[in-house]
Scaffold this motif. Structure first.
Motif, short mmCIF file in Angstrom:
data_model
loop_
_atom_site.label_atom_id
_atom_site.label_comp_id
_atom_site.label_asym_id
_atom_site.label_seq_id
_atom_site.Cartn_x
_atom_site.Cartn_y
_atom_site.Cartn_z
N ALA A 100 0.66 -1.65 0.23
CA ALA A 100 0.04 -0.35 -0.06
C ALA A 100 0.58 0.80 -0.53
O ALA A 100 0.62 2.50 -0.62
CB ALA A 100 -0.83 0.27 1.62
N GLU A 101 1.53 1.33 0.56
CA GLU A 101 3.20 2.19 0.49
C GLU A 101 3.26 3.07 -0.95
O GLU A 101 3.68 3.55 -1.30
CB GLU A 101 3.69 1.71 1.50
N VAL A 102 3.95 1.58 -1.10
CA VAL A 102 4.17 1.82 -2.93
C VAL A 102 3.45 2.11 -3.34
O VAL A 102 3.57 3.24 -4.63
CB VAL A 102 5.11 0.34 -3.31
N ASP A 103 2.47 1.76 -3.79
CA ASP A 103 1.42 2.13 -3.93
C ASP A 103 0.41 3.31 -4.64
O ASP A 103 0.66 4.16 -5.07
CB ASP A 103 -0.50 1.10 -4.57
N ARG A 104 1.20 4.22 -2.80
CA ARG A 104 0.39 5.55 -2.33
C ARG A 104 1.62 6.85 -3.28
O ARG A 104 1.19 7.87 -4.03
CB ARG A 104 0.75 5.75 -1.76
N ALA A 105 2.82 6.18 -3.21
CA ALA A 105 4.27 6.79 -3.48
C ALA A 105 3.64 6.83 -4.96
O ALA A 105 4.43 7.32 -5.71
CB ALA A 105 5.56 6.34 -2.81
N TYR A 106 3.37 5.39 -6.04
CA TYR A 106 3.28 5.86 -6.82
C TYR A 106 2.28 6.53 -8.31
O TYR A 106 2.84 7.07 -8.44
CB TYR A 106 3.24 4.07 -7.55
N ASP A 107 1.06 6.29 -7.07
CA ASP A 107 -0.21 7.22 -7.43
C ASP A 107 0.86 8.73 -7.39
O ASP A 107 0.25 9.22 -8.22
CB ASP A 107 -0.75 6.74 -7.11
N ALA A 108 1.43 8.79 -6.69
CA ALA A 108 1.81 10.62 -6.18
C ALA A 108 2.78 10.90 -7.72
O ALA A 108 1.88 12.05 -7.71
CB ALA A 108 2.09 10.70 -5.31
N GLU A 109 3.80 10.24 -8.11
CA GLU A 109 4.14 10.37 -8.97
C GLU A 109 3.89 10.11 -10.69
O GLU A 109 4.01 10.79 -11.31
CB GLU A 109 5.62 9.72 -8.44
N PHE A 110 3.39 7.95 -10.86
CA PHE A 110 3.04 8.59 -11.66
C PHE A 110 1.12 7.92 -12.40
O PHE A 110 1.14 7.13 -13.25
CB PHE A 110 3.97 7.05 -12.19
N GLY A 111 0.52 8.75 -11.16
CA GLY A 111 -1.18 8.42 -11.49
C GLY A 111 -1.40 8.93 -12.73
O GLY A 111 -2.63 7.95 -13.32
N ARG A 112 -1.22 10.25 -13.13
CA ARG A 112 -1.74 10.34 -14.11
C ARG A 112 -1.30 8.93 -15.68
O ARG A 112 -1.68 10.45 -16.45
CB ARG A 112 -1.66 12.22 -14.29
N LEU A 113 -0.08 9.12 -15.73
CA LEU A 113 0.41 8.14 -16.74
C LEU A 113 -0.91 7.36 -17.66
O LEU A 113 -2.41 6.34 -16.74
CB LEU A 113 1.02 7.50 -16.49
N ARG A 114 -1.10 7.30 -18.26
CA ARG A 114 -2.58 5.88 -19.13
C ARG A 114 -1.53 5.21 -19.44
O ARG A 114 -0.33 4.84 -19.13
CB ARG A 114 -1.98 5.74 -20.48
N ARG A 115 -2.04 3.80 -19.59
CA ARG A 115 -1.96 2.54 -19.04
C ARG A 115 -2.17 1.43 -20.20
O ARG A 115 -2.74 1.88 -21.63
CB ARG A 115 -3.48 1.89 -18.77
N ALA A 116 -1.33 0.81 -20.57
CA ALA A 116 -0.54 0.30 -21.80
C ALA A 116 -1.38 -0.09 -22.08
O ALA A 116 -2.36 -0.94 -21.28
CB ALA A 116 1.54 0.30 -21.58
#
Length: 266
Positions: free
Chosen positions: A212-228
Motif C-alpha cells: 500500500a505504501e508503494v501504491d501511494r507513492a507510485y500514484d503520487a508520482e505516476f498516477g496520471r500516466l495512461r495505462r499501456a
C-alpha cells in the motif's frame, strides 16, 4: 513517452542496510544464477533456478519483516525509490514485459518509457530498495538466459517470421517466470510461518502494508500516466518460451500470490 504498466545496469538501487542484512545469501543467489546461465542441460538449469527463486523469495520477506520490526529505525532503512533500467533492441517491448512482470511479482510497480518508432527505451522500477535490488539481480540473469536460448530457437514453420516467433517466445518466457516467482513467494511465506512460529496472516499484513505504501507513492508520482495496451503477440513461440521459463534459473523452491501474467497497468 512513458506508460504505466500491467498489474541491467544499476541506477539508484540500494540494499537495505543493517547488521542482519544477509549479504552471504545474496552472494549465494548470484552464484546459483551464474550456474544456471552456464548449465549444460535444461534440467540442471532448472535445479539452480528453483534454489535461487526460493532464496530470493525468502530474502524479500525477511527484509520486509526486519524493516517493519519495532525499533528498526534507520538501522533497517529500506526506502521507496526508483531504478531506471535501459531496455535494448531487438524485441524491446517483450524484454520490457520480462522486466516489468518480474518487478510486479516481487512487489514493485513499473513504468515503460517509449521512444520514437514504438520501441521501448527503458523501464522504471518503483518500490522498496530491497525489492528493487531483487528485481535487478534476477532480471539481469533472466535476460542472459533468454538471450542464450533465443540464439538457438527457430519457428517450427519455415514460413513464419523468425522475429515474430522470437518475440512471442519472450512473452511466453516472461509470463511463466511471473507465475513461478509468485509460486516461490507463496512457498516462502509458508516456510517463514513454519520456521518462526509467526502467523502467516501477520506476515501477509506486513507485506500488504508495504504494498500500500508503494501504491501511494507510485500514484503520487505516476498516477496520471495512461495505462499501456495489452501486447499483441502474433508469433507461435509463446508456448515454447513458457516451457523454457520452466527450466530457467530464478534463484531459489519457487518466489506474492497472484496467478497468471499481469494485465495492463501496474
Amino acid at each position: 513517452m512513458s506508460t504505466a504498466q500491467e498489474t541491467g545496469p544499476r541506477t539508484d538501487i540500494g540494499t537495505a542496510p543493517g547488521e542482519q542484512v544477509p549479504g552471504a545469501r545474496l552472494d549465494r543467489i548470484r552464484k546459483l544464477l551464474a550456474k544456471a546461465e552456464r548449465a549444460g542441460t535444461p534440467d540442471e538449469a532448472e535445479i539452480y533456478t528453483d534454489k535461487a527463486f526460493a532464496l530470493m523469495a525468502r530474502h524479500g520477506i525477511d527484509e520486509a519483516l526486519l524493516a517493519a520490526a519495532p525499533g528498526a529505525g534507520a538501522a533497517r532503512a529500506d526506502p521507496i525509490g526508483r531504478s531506471r533500467i535501459t531496455v535494448d533492441n531487438p524485441y524491446s517491448g517483450a524484454k520490457a514485459r520480462l522486466l516489468g512482470w518480474t518487478a510486479s511479482a516481487l512487489r514493485c510497480r513499473w513504468v515503460m518509457h517509449d521512444q520514437r518508432g514504438g520501441s521501448v527505451a527503458a523501464v522504471t522500477v518503483f518500490g522498496f530498495a530491497s525489492d528493487r535490488e531483487r528485481v535487478e539481480l534476477l532480471y539481469t540473469s533472466l535476460l542472459l538466459q533468454a538471450t542464450a536460448a533465443l540464439a538457438t530457437v527457430r519457428p517450427p514453420d519455415p514460413g513464419e517470421s523468425v522475429a515474430a516467433y522470437r518475440r512471442s517466445w519472450i512473452y511466453g518466457f516472461a509470463g511463466r517466470v511471473y507465475e513461478r516467482l509468485c509460486e516461490a513467494e507463496r512457498s516462502a511465506l509458508g516456510e517463514t510461518e513454519a520456521e518462526t512460529g509467526r502467523a502467516a496472516a501477520s506476515t501477509e499484513l506486513v507485506l500488504a502494508d508495504r504494498g500500500a505504501e508503494v501504491d501511494r507513492a507510485y500514484d503520487a508520482e505516476f498516477g496520471r500516466l495512461r495505462r499501456a495496451r495489452r501486447p499483441q503477440v502474433s508469433g507461435s513461440g509463446f508456448r515454447h518460451g513458457a516451457a523454457a521459463a520452466d527450466r530457467a534459473d530464478l534463484g531459489g523452491p519457487r518466489l506474492d500470490g497472484r496467478a497468471g501474467a499481469p494485465g495492463i497497468g501496474a
